[in-house]
Write a protein that holds these residues in place. Structure first.
Motif, PDB file in Angstrom:
ATOM      1  N   GLU A  65       8.758  -5.191  -2.649  1.00  0.00           N
ATOM      2  CA  GLU A  65       9.401  -4.629  -1.492  1.00  0.00           C
ATOM      3  C   GLU A  65      10.574  -5.416  -1.141  1.00  0.00           C
ATOM      4  N   VAL A  66      11.684  -4.676  -1.078  1.00  0.00           N
ATOM      5  CA  VAL A  66      12.867  -5.507  -0.942  1.00  0.00           C
ATOM      6  C   VAL A  66      13.771  -5.018   0.302  1.00  0.00           C
ATOM      7  N   ASP A  67      13.982  -6.137   1.278  1.00  0.00           N
ATOM      8  CA  ASP A  67      14.625  -5.802   2.476  1.00  0.00           C
ATOM      9  C   ASP A  67      16.003  -6.211   2.387  1.00  0.00           C
ATOM     10  N   ILE A  68      16.811  -5.443   1.917  1.00  0.00           N
ATOM     11  CA  ILE A  68      18.341  -5.840   1.495  1.00  0.00           C
ATOM     12  C   ILE A  68      18.888  -6.402   2.981  1.00  0.00           C
ATOM     13  N   ASP A  69      18.942  -5.790   4.089  1.00  0.00           N
ATOM     14  CA  ASP A  69      19.401  -6.235   5.240  1.00  0.00           C
ATOM     15  C   ASP A  69      19.053  -7.632   5.587  1.00  0.00           C
ATOM     16  N   ASN A  70      17.798  -8.025   5.587  1.00  0.00           N
ATOM     17  CA  ASN A  70      17.383  -9.187   5.973  1.00  0.00           C
ATOM     18  C   ASN A  70      17.047 -10.310   4.926  1.00  0.00           C
ATOM     19  N   GLY A  71      17.397  -9.755   3.609  1.00  0.00           N
ATOM     20  CA  GLY A  71      17.416 -10.745   2.579  1.00  0.00           C
ATOM     21  C   GLY A  71      15.956 -11.427   1.978  1.00  0.00           C
ATOM     22  N   ILE A  72      15.102 -10.041   2.134  1.00  0.00           N
ATOM     23  CA  ILE A  72      13.842 -10.810   1.808  1.00  0.00           C
ATOM     24  C   ILE A  72      13.131  -9.908   0.364  1.00  0.00           C
ATOM     25  N   ILE A  73      12.491 -10.646  -0.504  1.00  0.00           N
ATOM     26  CA  ILE A  73      11.996  -9.895  -1.603  1.00  0.00           C
ATOM     27  C   ILE A  73      10.216 -10.409  -1.619  1.00  0.00           C
ATOM     28  N   ARG A  74       9.756  -9.415  -1.023  1.00  0.00           N
ATOM     29  CA  ARG A  74       8.186  -9.455  -1.186  1.00  0.00           C
ATOM     30  C   ARG A  74       7.477  -9.049  -2.491  1.00  0.00           C
ATOM     31  N   ASP A  75       6.665  -9.870  -3.113  1.00  0.00           N
ATOM     32  CA  ASP A  75       5.839  -9.301  -4.370  1.00  0.00           C
ATOM     33  C   ASP A  75       4.601  -9.033  -3.860  1.00  0.00           C
ATOM     34  N   LEU A  76       4.121  -7.825  -3.769  1.00  0.00           N
ATOM     35  CA  LEU A  76       3.052  -7.267  -3.008  1.00  0.00           C
ATOM     36  C   LEU A  76       1.735  -7.575  -3.997  1.00  0.00           C
ATOM     37  N   THR A  77       2.040  -7.546  -5.252  1.00  0.00           N
ATOM     38  CA  THR A  77       0.853  -7.733  -6.012  1.00  0.00           C
ATOM     39  C   THR A  77       0.718  -9.262  -6.275  1.00  0.00           C
ATOM     40  N   GLY A  78       1.548  -9.968  -6.725  1.00  0.00           N
ATOM     41  CA  GLY A  78       1.526 -11.443  -6.758  1.00  0.00           C
ATOM     42  C   GLY A  78       1.712 -12.411  -5.580  1.00  0.00           C
ATOM     43  N   GLY A  79       2.240 -11.705  -4.394  1.00  0.00           N
ATOM     44  CA  GLY A  79       2.035 -12.542  -3.118  1.00  0.00           C
ATOM     45  C   GLY A  79       3.096 -13.555  -3.169  1.00  0.00           C
ATOM     46  N   GLY A  80       4.247 -13.333  -3.730  1.00  0.00           N
ATOM     47  CA  GLY A  80       5.373 -14.312  -3.794  1.00  0.00           C
ATOM     48  C   GLY A  80       6.511 -13.797  -2.529  1.00  0.00           C
ATOM     49  N   GLU A  81       7.206 -14.511  -2.119  1.00  0.00           N
ATOM     50  CA  GLU A  81       8.087 -14.068  -1.060  1.00  0.00           C
ATOM     51  C   GLU A  81       9.586 -14.911  -1.205  1.00  0.00           C
TER      52      GLU A  81
END
Ligand code: SF4
Lengths: 421, 165
Positions: free
Chosen positions: B118-134
């Protein structure tokens, strides 16, 4: 006290209309030349109109060259060229090149005196960095950037940090500009100069003719560089003076100019270089190549399709015969070079040796036409890229080298130097 | 916010790999998309779903200046490219045509093939919903920020030309 700047910084500052620039700074520069080719111009033209462009900013400062698929290899490429040709006609562009006036853009443009010392140039072709060899700041962009520049006459840059390569000493036999740049890329890697400026200096570079200097700057992009540049000197002036139809300015880096890193190579350490598949950084000295059989040899492209390159190849091929089973393809870089090569007897030498001589084109360099490789086939080429599938089938291989090595390998049927024949 | 599966590649993915020269005789985005990544991943076009994300190592998009490369990626349905870093012409081209690209070396290294991102471009966040990384990434500055704001170079230049004339 004024700030010490490198030649690249000075060129950008001048075009931006400011006294000084520093790496990392953003500047908007006035452009002296904007170019595109038959692959990139069609998109640039669409974008130009899409942006509301009506007339180009300056007819004399746009150059369009049909070189990638020339003469048109199929209906689709013909349509692309037609689009560019029509645009040039509607806009009244004097510097549109096709057919008998044609050549590979990066050979043709400086030869026509369209890229001069002091210029800031962008082109919708990654090897636009070639013109650093005349002392210009010159870099590749995409089609949309070129389209916007055709309309506005300017573009933005982030001032690159500088890397300086000082090559001192005397180059050995069969070693030239191509080997200096392949060696450099071998040392720093294909992203070793990412976003950076590459300046080449030292006695070995000073003693090189223009042809070799173009080859060096041409491949700056192969190290990820934004531009390659060599400060202009007497050799440069001798080349540009008879060609220039406008004023130019020869700049040099200040003594105290700041570089992120300075590399020193000894010319004597550089043997002819061969870049193995599938990256230009896989460079090895000729003595470390081993047994590599080839199916095709290509002398040409914007790296090594100049008259000097053809003379070297002809010198090696003279009185010899291309090995059975090898296709040796010679491609003069421009119509004028082709004509001169014919007058000097080089074309006859090539044909007598069993080579094929093509009219000027990028052709096989990008796997377009005039020598596309089959699965498992291997070529030695004076081109600048050996990526997967670059010259044809994804299962084919390209080895990069200078013209003497390519010609000798064509005779032997395997990679070797002229002294091994 | 965009969401999709990760398609992962190594370092130095060149523009010949993204769209081989033999397909450059067209400027049609859909036709280009049919051959996207063909020489390094023959199945990419079959696998890719709208919104998917390309994740790669360093120097993504090196080689030729062909804008056909980001055009092909965008037309294939890819929502953004995450890499350790990008080759400079590709970098400009992507912003010019409105393909979001993100330099995040850590995310590029840690995300695995097939992970749901999941990538939130406006707020600058990448979330890995499978691996849990952020991972976070910062907003861009300078001319690139203007480009993003304007929605690409065509819009930006159009307003410039309009303002000038
Ligand atoms: S000769 Fe090759 S590298 Fe040079 S402009 Fe043509 S395709 Fe590009």
């Amino acid at each position: 006290m004024s700030v010490s700047m490198s030649i690249s910084e000075k060129l950008l500052a001048r075009a931006a209309g400011v006294d000084a620039v520093r790496p990392g700074e953003f500047v908007t520069c006035k452009l002296d030349l904007v170019l595109a080719n038959d692959i990139t111009a069609p998109i640039a033209i669409d974008q130009f109109y899409e942006m509301g462009g009506r007339e180009v900013f300056d007819r004399d400062k746009i150059t369009l060259v049909a070189d990638h698929s020339t003469p048109n290899k199929d209906i689709k490429s013909a349509q692309l060229v037609k689009k560019m040709r029509d645009f040039a006609a509607v806009q009244g562009l004097p510097n549109y090149f096709e057919g008998g006036g044609c050549g590979i853009e990066h050979i043709l443009i400086p030869d026509e005196g369209l890229a001069l010392p002091g210029d800031v140039i962008i082109g919708a072709d990654s090897h636009t960095c070639t013109y650093g060899a005349v002392g210009a700041f010159s870099t590749g962009v995409g089609s949309t950037d070129a389209g916007a520049a055709m309309a506005t006459g300017e573009t933005w840059f982030r001032v690159p940090a500088g890397l300086k390569f000082v090559i001192e000493g005397s180059l050995g036999k069969w070693v030239g500009g191509k080997d200096i740049i392949l060696y450099t890329i071998g040392q720093i890697g294909v992203d070793g100069a990412l976003y950076k400026s590459m300046e080449f200096a030292g006695s070995a570079v000073r003693n090189l003719p223009m042809a070799d200097r173009f080859t060096i700057c041409n491949m700056a992009i192969e190290a990820g560089g934004k531009n390659g540049v060599i400060a202009p000197d007497a050799t440069t002036e001798e080349y540009v003076k008879p060609r220039a139809t406008r004023a130019y300015e020869m700049l040099a880096s200040d003594e105290g100019a700041d570089y992120e890193q300075v590399f020193a190579w000894k010319a004597e350490d550089i043997e002819p270089q061969i870049s193995f598949p599938h990256l230009p950084e896989n460079a090895r000295g000729l003595s470390e190549v081993g047994e590599v059989n080839i199916d095709q040899a290509v002398v040409g492209a914007c790296t090594n399709g100049r008259l000097e390159d053809l003379r070297i190849a002809a010198g090696v091929l003279s009185g010899r015969t291309v090995a059975r089973g090898v296709r040796c393809i010679i491609i003069p870089g421009s119509h004028d070079i082709h004509l001169q090569a014919t007058r000097e007897g080089l074309v006859e030498t090539f044909l007598s040796a069993g080579c094929m001589v093509s009219t000027p084109t990028c052709g096989p360099c990008l796997g377009g036409h005039m020598g596309v490789l089959a699965d498992g086939e291997r070529a030695i080429a004076t081109t600048n890229r050996n990526f997967v599938g670059r010259m044809g089938h994804p299962g084919s291989e390209v080895y990069l080298a200078n013209p003497a090595i390519a010609a000798a390998s064509a005779v032997a049927g395997k990679i070797c130097g002229p002294d091994d024949l | 916010m965009t969401r999709g599966k990760a398609h992962k590649y190594g370092d130095h993915v060149d523009t010949d790999a993204i769209i081989p020269a033999r397909y450059l005789m067209t400027t049609d985005p859909d036709e280009l998309a049919e051959h996207c990544m063909e020489d390094i991943d023959i199945d990419f076009v079959k696998k890719v779903q709208p919104g998917d994300i390309i994740v790669a190592g360093k120097n993504f998009g090196c080689g030729s200046s062909r804008e056909h490369a980001p055009i092909a990626i965008k037309a294939a349905g890819v929502s953004c490219v995450i890499a350790a870093n990008f080759a400079r012409i590709f970098y400009r081209n992507a912003f010019n045509i409105g393909l979001p690209i993100i330099e995040q070396p850590q995310a590029a290294a840690e995300i695995k093939v097939g992970d749901e991102l999941e990538v939130d471009i406006d707020n600058g966040i990448i979330r890995d919903l499978t691996g849990g990384g952020e991972w976070t990434f910062s907003a861009l500055k300078g001319p690139v920020a203007d480009l993003i704001e304007a929605g690409g170079l065509v819009n930006l230049t159009r307003s410039k030309l309009g303002a000038d004339g």
